[in-house]
Design a protein around this motif. Structure first.
Motif, PDB file in Angstrom:
ATOM      1  N   ASP A  68      -5.710   1.240   4.270  1.00 28.01           N
ATOM      2  CA  ASP A  68      -5.442   2.099   5.409  1.00 28.01           C
ATOM      3  C   ASP A  68      -4.068   2.740   5.217  1.00 28.01           C
ATOM      4  O   ASP A  68      -3.350   2.400   4.277  1.00 28.01           O
ATOM      5  N   PRO A  69      -3.673   3.706   6.059  1.00 31.55           N
ATOM      6  CA  PRO A  69      -2.421   4.426   5.809  1.00 31.55           C
ATOM      7  C   PRO A  69      -1.211   3.527   5.591  1.00 31.55           C
ATOM      8  O   PRO A  69      -0.420   3.760   4.669  1.00 31.55           O
ATOM      9  N   ALA A  70      -1.049   2.485   6.394  1.00 32.40           N
ATOM     10  CA  ALA A  70       0.109   1.603   6.237  1.00 32.40           C
ATOM     11  C   ALA A  70       0.034   0.818   4.935  1.00 32.40           C
ATOM     12  O   ALA A  70       1.027   0.694   4.203  1.00 32.40           O
ATOM     13  N   ALA A  71      -1.152   0.291   4.627  1.00 33.39           N
ATOM     14  CA  ALA A  71      -1.316  -0.472   3.386  1.00 33.39           C
ATOM     15  C   ALA A  71      -1.142   0.432   2.175  1.00 33.39           C
ATOM     16  O   ALA A  71      -0.533   0.036   1.163  1.00 33.39           O
ATOM     17  N   PHE A  72      -1.697   1.648   2.260  1.00 36.85           N
ATOM     18  CA  PHE A  72      -1.529   2.597   1.165  1.00 36.85           C
ATOM     19  C   PHE A  72      -0.051   2.891   0.921  1.00 36.85           C
ATOM     20  O   PHE A  72       0.413   2.895  -0.220  1.00 36.85           O
ATOM     21  N   LEU A  73       0.706   3.140   1.989  1.00 31.41           N
ATOM     22  CA  LEU A  73       2.112   3.493   1.823  1.00 31.41           C
ATOM     23  C   LEU A  73       2.888   2.348   1.194  1.00 31.41           C
ATOM     24  O   LEU A  73       3.713   2.565   0.294  1.00 31.41           O
ATOM     25  N   ARG A  74       2.637   1.128   1.634  1.00 31.03           N
ATOM     26  CA  ARG A  74       3.319  -0.021   1.023  1.00 31.03           C
ATOM     27  C   ARG A  74       2.988  -0.121  -0.461  1.00 31.03           C
ATOM     28  O   ARG A  74       3.874  -0.342  -1.300  1.00 31.03           O
TER      29      ARG A  74
END
Length: 529
Positions: free
Chosen positions: A382-388
């Motif tokens: 998801d967006p947060a996991a992708f960014l990390r």
């Protein structure tokens, strides 16, 4: 080498004079260079265009106006502003309210925009410099302009080994040595662009006449001789890691060395709700990050990091491929292009734009292309996991720490503000650009330009120290630039901007002699781009 010996002796004899010259007199020198740079700006840009094969009438000639004389004129004006502040108040000074402390204790100084002209030049753009550990709001002022706090500076002879790709690099490196460290300079031009030396000699004639600047030509043998010379006190090099390592190996006795050595630059794209116009604009932005100056930039985008689970990824890839298809091929003017290109694209069916496996040991992750090669990877989550995951990938898998780009829709940024702020803090790069290109961090002298600190001569990475740095911060960590997601007008440096040449010429005229009328001429051209 006799002429080099004589020139170095002149510099050694004059280094104390420059170091202790009144600041007001140094300002007069910089203003004289500004006048000369304005006078010879066309010769400068035309010479670079001819060397790089840019046809008369091509909008891309604007690259040479902007990345050449304009960048130098811009820096001159910012250094003059800083030195005038030192004359008036004894030290560099930020705008009121420009300093803040993040929740993690990191001190951040807003450095751009400062004036109404700044706001007109890059509408909506802001830039800040983050400080290293141990700097507080109370101590920040005491860590600015260290040289100007020395009671009796001794003066130094700096050898500047110029870069061959962007025509302002060598000139800006010399100016930084003059202003920030009080050094006199021997500038060895890179063989790729030593055609600029006669122009530089005219632009910097006040420093030459004063015995504060000398020039050298030649290949590696001249460079080795200069680096080892007993009259050279310090060295600054913009180039490759192999060049830096060769310099260190040649030195019989250690000397202070600063360097800017490039990197494998990531561009991280966050998922969001993008319109077709958004997709087209960001495709042009990414293509510019890659193709500006034919890809011969130390911070040219090299690895595009995309969200696998976002339906916008295939749309963006298709639009980007279309921009590349419409972009006319350029002259491969930089030596070694064919070998670097072949080494990177051969495993990918000889395609300059290809998908790489993020879990594999692809050469695109470890070797700076310095040509028109762009890889992309897709990461899940998801967006947060992708960014990390993207931050970890950029920090740990890609070589170097000079510059990283992020593209994020404002709605996405608002929805994950905490995660986004953490990502900016966690990225270990000397310049981070949000919704713009790190090249802007090179162009505007208020920001620092150099690798993320912590490297040593044994583990050099993207280099040691910074340049530009018009506020003369002694302990910068990194610079961060924020721009609107889809600004209007289109940025002047875009390869798709049909008015780029006219904008570049008018920018030079404005910085050479700032006035409201000249600023409006820049704006008028920008609105047509």
């Amino acid at each position: 080498m006799e002429s080099i010996d004589r020139d170095l002796q002149v510099l050694a004899d004059r280094k104390l004079a420059w170091a202790r010259l009144p600041v007001g007199t140094k300002i007069e020198y910089l203003l004289a260079v500004r006048r000369a740079a304005g006078e010879y700006a066309r010769d400068w840009a035309d010479a670079a265009c001819a060397a790089k094969g840019l046809a008369p009438g091509s909008p891309l000639r604007g690259e040479e106006w902007i990345a050449g004389p304009w960048a130098v004129l811009y820096a001159l004006n910012r250094y003059v502003r800083t030195l005038r502040t030192i004359v008036a108040r004894g030290a560099p000074e930020l705008a009121p309210g420009a300093v803040r402390t993040r929740p993690d204790g990191r001190v951040v100084a807003r450095v751009y925009p400062r004036t109404a002209y700044d706001r007109l030049l890059l509408l909506g753009t802001q830039a800040e410099v983050w400080m290293q550990d141990g700097v507080s709001e109370e101590t920040l002022a005491s860590t600015m302009g260290r040289f100007y706090r020395e009671a009796e500076p001794a003066g130094r002879v700096a050898l500047v080994l110029g870069a061959g790709n962007i025509s302002s690099i060598a000139a800006l490196d010399v100016l930084y040595k003059f202003v920030a460290g009080g050094s006199v300079c021997m500038l060895k031009m890179n063989p790729v662009n030593e055609y600029l030396q006669p122009i530089f000699e005219r632009v910097f004639e006040p420093f030459v006449a004063g015995g504060f600047l000398r020039f050298a030509r030649g290949g590696a043998d001249v460079g080795r001789y200069l680096c080892a010379h007993e009259l050279v006190d310090e060295i600054h090099v913009t180039g490759s890691e192999s060049t830096h390592d060769a310099i260190v190996a040649e030195l019989a006795h250690p000397k202070p060395i600063t360097s800017e050595l490039g990197n494998v630059s990531p561009t991280i794209v966050l998922p969001g709700t993008w319109s077709d116009a958004d997709v087209r604009f960001q495709a042009e932005s990414i293509a510019t990050q890659k193709m500006h100056n034919a890809g011969y930039n130390c911070i040219a985008a090299q690895v595009l990091v995309l969200p696998r689970d976002w339906n916008g990824t295939p749309r963006l890839l298709k639009a980007l491929a279309e921009v590349f298809r419409r972009t006319a091929p350029r002259e491969p003017y930089y030596p070694g292009t064919r070998g670097r290109y072949d080494a990177l694209v051969w495993p990918h069916r000889d395609a300059a734009f290809f998908e790489a496996d993020s879990t594999a040991d692809d050469a695109a992750f470890t070797t700076e292309a310095f040509c028109n090669v762009l890889a992309y990877v897709e990461l899940p989550g998801d967006p947060a996991a992708f960014l990390r995951a993207a931050v970890v990938f950029a920090n740990d898998r890609l070589h170097g720490t000079l510059g990283a780009n992020l593209i994020v829709h404002p709605a996405t940024q608002r929805a994950m503000e905490t995660e986004f702020e953490a990502a900016i803090a966690d990225l270990r790069y000397g310049c981070i650009a949000v919704n713009t290109w790190t090249g802007v961090g090179y162009f505007i002298a208020e920001t620092t330009w150099g690798a993320y600190p912590g490297h040593t001569l044994a583990d050099i990475g993207s280099g040691i120290g910074v340049v530009h740095n018009a506020y003369l911060f002694d302990k910068p960590l990194k610079s961060v630039i924020y721009a609107p997601f889809r600004p209007f007008p289109r940025p002047a440096y875009f390869i798709t901007n049909r008015m780029q040449a006219a904008i570049g010429e008018r920018l030079c005229a404005f910085e050479a002699r700032p006035s409201p009328a000249r600023a409006l001429r820049v704006a008028a051209a920008a609105l047509r781009g």
